[in-house]
Design a protein around this motif. Structure first.
Motif: not given
Length: 561
Positions: A169-174, A289-295
Motif C-alpha cells: 500500500r502506498h500513499a501517492v502525491a503528485a 511546491y504545488e500539490l496537484v493530486d493525492t491518493g
C-alpha cells in the motif's frame, strides 16, 4: 466476418482495438464509461521502451537516470540511454492518446455507456448484451474482456481469480516542484526548461523518515512521490499527506543544501495548496511546491485460472493484478494486447481448425506463464526486501544494496521483476527447425533489439516501427552489411534478395521483408523471423526458404512434427 468485441476501454482494451485495426481486423469497444478519462495526476504508469514503441506518440517523459539512496547516503546512479529509458505518463493521458488514434481508424468503434451484462458463445461467434433502457445485442467473432479487476466478463465465464489482497500500500502525491537533483536547464524562476529529461530517485530509510519513497518525474515540471505504507492500516488523512510531503521535502532540502554549502543551513521552502507565493529556494534546495493530486494505491496480486474460454479471452487487470515492488501493471496489460492482437488477426483472416486453436491457446500459455513467473518472483522477493529475511544471505553485494537493487529492477525493467518476458517454451515453434537455426544476440522467444532497418520500398526507420500491425504478422529481417549505403533498387535484384523476397511473398501469413546492416551477434546473411509482438521466432542462414516457411507455419499454429 463479425468484428472482435472488446469489453472495456482502459489501456489494454484501447491498445488491443488499435492493434487489431492495424492488422485489418474490425473491432467494437464496449465502454461502460462516458468516454472521458478522469484526469488524475497521481495515477500514472511506466512503460518499457519496447511497449511504448508500438503505440502512438505519447506525451510522457523519459527518464535520464535512476538514483538510489539509503538514509542520507547516495548508493548508486544508473544512467539510462534512450533505448533503455522507460516512459512515465499519466494514465488518463495514455488513454486519451489511444482514443484519439482509434478515432482515425475506420475499423475501430468505441461505444460509450455500454455495460455488458450477458455473454453467450456458439461455434461461430460471441453474442454480448449491454444493458440500458432498451438493451442492445452485439455479435462478434471473438470477445476479449479488458474490463478491469472486477471484470464482468470474467465473472460471466465463471473463471476464478485467486490471489492475495493488500500486498503493498502506498500513499501517492503528485507535485509541481523543483527537486535538488533535477537535470536539465532552468529558467529565471527556477523552472525546469529541458522537458524531456529527468532523474528518478528511490530513497530508503527503514528506521526513520521518509521511510521508503520513490520520486518519479512527469512532464510539465511535476513529480509523483510514493511512500510505502503498512499493507493494512488506517486511512491516510489530508493532514497526514501534507505532513509526509513537507517532511520528505525538508529532508531532501536539508541534505542537498548541506552538501552544496556545509556552512549554511537550509529548509524545505515548501508550501501547501492555497499558501502564498514564496521565493525559490537556493539552487541546492527544494523549491516551492504545488500539490496537484493525492491518493492511496493498494496493490493486490491475483491471477485468473484461465485466460481463454473458447472464443472469449481475458487481458489486462481482468486477467491479472500486479504492481508490488515496482512491477508495472499497465505495461503488462499492454503486453497482453500486443501478444493477442496478431493471433486473433491470423485466426480472423485465415479460418479455424487445429492450427487456429493452437495459435489462440498460445496466448494463455505465453502470457499467463510470464505473469505467473512475475508474481512468483514478487512472492520470493517480498520477504527479503521488506523483512530482511529469507534469501538475504544469498543476495550479492550485501543486504542494504541488494534490497535497493531488487526494488530498482521492477521500475527499470530488469531481472525477474521487470525484464520483458521470453517465451522460450512457446507452442509456436517446430522441432524441424532445430537443425536449421543459428544463434544471435537475442534468444528465441525474447524481444528483438530495435536496430535501424530498410524496407523493400526504400523507407528507413527502426525495427520496432514495423511491429504491432504495420509489418503484418511476421517480419523477416535479413542481415546484409553494405546495403545501407545503396539505394534499395540496387540490392533488391542482387544476390539472394530475389529468392528471399519471393519466399516472403509466398508465406501463409502477411509478412514484411526488412534489411539491416547488422544485428547483435548475428553473422552476415542471417535471417531473423520476428513475430508481430517483437519476439524472435527463429534465426537461420539465408538461402533456406524451406526453413522460413516451416517457421511461418509454426508461428500460425501448425507444423509441429
Amino acid at each position: 466476418m463479425d468484428p472482435v468485441i472488446v469489453v472495456g476501454a482502459g489501456p489494454a482494451g484501447l491498445a488491443l482495438s488499435l492493434a487489431l485495426a492495424r492488422h485489418a481486423v474490425p473491432s467494437v469497444v464496449l465502454d461502460s464509461t462516458d468516454g472521458v478519462p478522469a484526469a488524475r495526476a497521481a495515477r500514472t504508469c511506466l512503460l518499457r521502451p519496447d511497449t511504448a514503441a508500438v503505440l502512438p506518440a505519447l506525451p510522457g517523459l523519459r527518464w535520464r537516470s535512476w538514483r538510489t539512496r539509503r538514509r542520507a547516503q547516495p548508493v548508486e546512479r544508473i544512467d539510462l540511454p534512450p533505448e533503455q529509458a522507460p516512459l512515465h505518463i499519466e494514465q488518463h493521458a495514455l488513454e486519451r492518446t489511444l482514443r484519439g488514434a482509434l478515432a482515425d481508424e475506420k475499423l475501430a468503434r468505441i461505444v460509450t455507456g455500454s455495460h455488458v451484462d450477458l455473454l453467450e458463445q456458439d461455434a461461430e461467434g460471441v453474442t454480448a448484451h449491454t444493458r440500458g433502457p432498451s438493451g442492445t445485442w452485439w455479435r462478434g467473432s471473438y470477445a476479449v474482456g479488458c474490463d478491469g479487476a472486477r471484470s464482468t466478463v470474467r465473472k460471466l465465464l465463471g473463471v476464478r481469480f485467486p490471489g492475495r489482497t493488500s500486498v503493498e500500500r502506498h500513499a501517492v502525491a503528485a507535485l509541481r516542484v523543483r527537486l535538488p537533483w533535477e537535470e536539465g536547464t532552468y529558467d529565471a524562476d527556477g523552472r525546469r526548461g529541458d522537458a524531456d529529461v529527468g532523474s528518478a530517485l528511490l530513497h530508503r530509510d527503514p528506521d526513520g523518515a521518509p521511510g521508503e519513497v520513490t520520486a518519479r518525474p512527469l512532464a510539465d515540471e511535476r513529480w509523483r512521490l510514493d511512500w510505502l505504507l503498512p499493507p493494512r492500516g488506517d486511512l491516510v488523512t489530508p493532514e497526514e499527506m501534507l505532513e509526509r510531503v513537507a517532511e520528505t521535502l525538508a529532508i531532501w532540502s536539508e541534505e542537498s543544501v548541506s552538501s552544496a554549502a556545509p556552512a549554511r543551513s537550509g529548509s524545505a521552502g515548501g508550501r501547501g495548496p492555497g499558501s502564498g507565493p514564496q521565493e525559490p529556494a537556493p539552487r541546492g534546495g527544494v523549491g516551492p511546491y504545488e500539490l496537484v493530486d493525492t491518493g492511496v494505491h493498494t496493490v493486490h496480486q491475483r491471477l485468473a485460472r484461465h485466460w481463454r474460454v473458447q472464443r472469449v479471452f481475458l487481458a489486462g487487470d481482468a486477467a491479472h493484478l500486479t504492481g508490488a515492488l515496482g512491477v508495472q501493471s499497465v505495461d503488462e496489460g499492454l503486453r497482453d494486447a500486443a501478444n493477442l492482437a496478431w493471433k486473433l488477426a491470423l485466426a480472423w483472416h485465415h479460418g479455424h481448425g487445429a492450427a487456429a486453436d493452437t495459435l489462440l491457446d498460445s496466448y494463455e500459455s505465453e502470457r499467463r506463464g510470464a505473469v505467473a513467473a512475475r508474481l512468483r518472483a514478487v512472492d520470493q522477493t517480498l520477504p527479503v526486501v521488506r523483512r530482511g529475511g529469507g534469501l538475504r544471505a544469498l543476495l550479492p553485494g550485501g543486504g542494504a544494496r541488494s534490497h535497493l537493487g531488487l526494488l530498482t529492477d521492477g521500475h527499470l525493467g530488469r531481472g525477474l521483476l521487470g525484464a520483458p518476458p521470453t517465451y522460450a517454451r512457446t507452442p509456436l515453434t517446430s522441432p524441424r527447425l532445430n537443425a536449421e537455426t543459428v544463434s544471435v544476440g537475442t534468444a528465441p522467444g525474447a524481444p528483438v533489439s530495435d536496430v535501424p532497418v530498410t524496407a523493400a520500398d526504400g523507407s528507413r526507420g527502426a525495427l520496432h516501427e514495423w511491429l504491432g500491425g504495420p509489418g503484418g504478422e511476421l517480419l523477416v529481417l535479413l542481415v546484409a552489411p553494405g546495403t545501407g549505403v545503396w539505394d534499395s533498387k540496387h540490392w533488391l535484384t542482387a544476390g539472394m534478395m530475389p529468392e528471399l523476397a519471393s519466399a516472403v511473398a509466398e508465406l501463409p501469413l502477411r509478412a514484411t521483408l526488412l534489411v539491416a546492416e547488422s544485428y547483435p551477434e548475428a553473422a552476415a546473411h542471417t535471417v531473423l523471423a520476428i513475430r508481430a509482438d517483437g519476439h524472435l521466432a527463429a534465426a537461420f542462414p539465408a538461402g533456406r526458404p524451406h526453413a522460413l516457411r516451416a517457421c511461418a507455419e509454426a508461428v500460425r499454429g501448425g507444423a509441429h512434427t
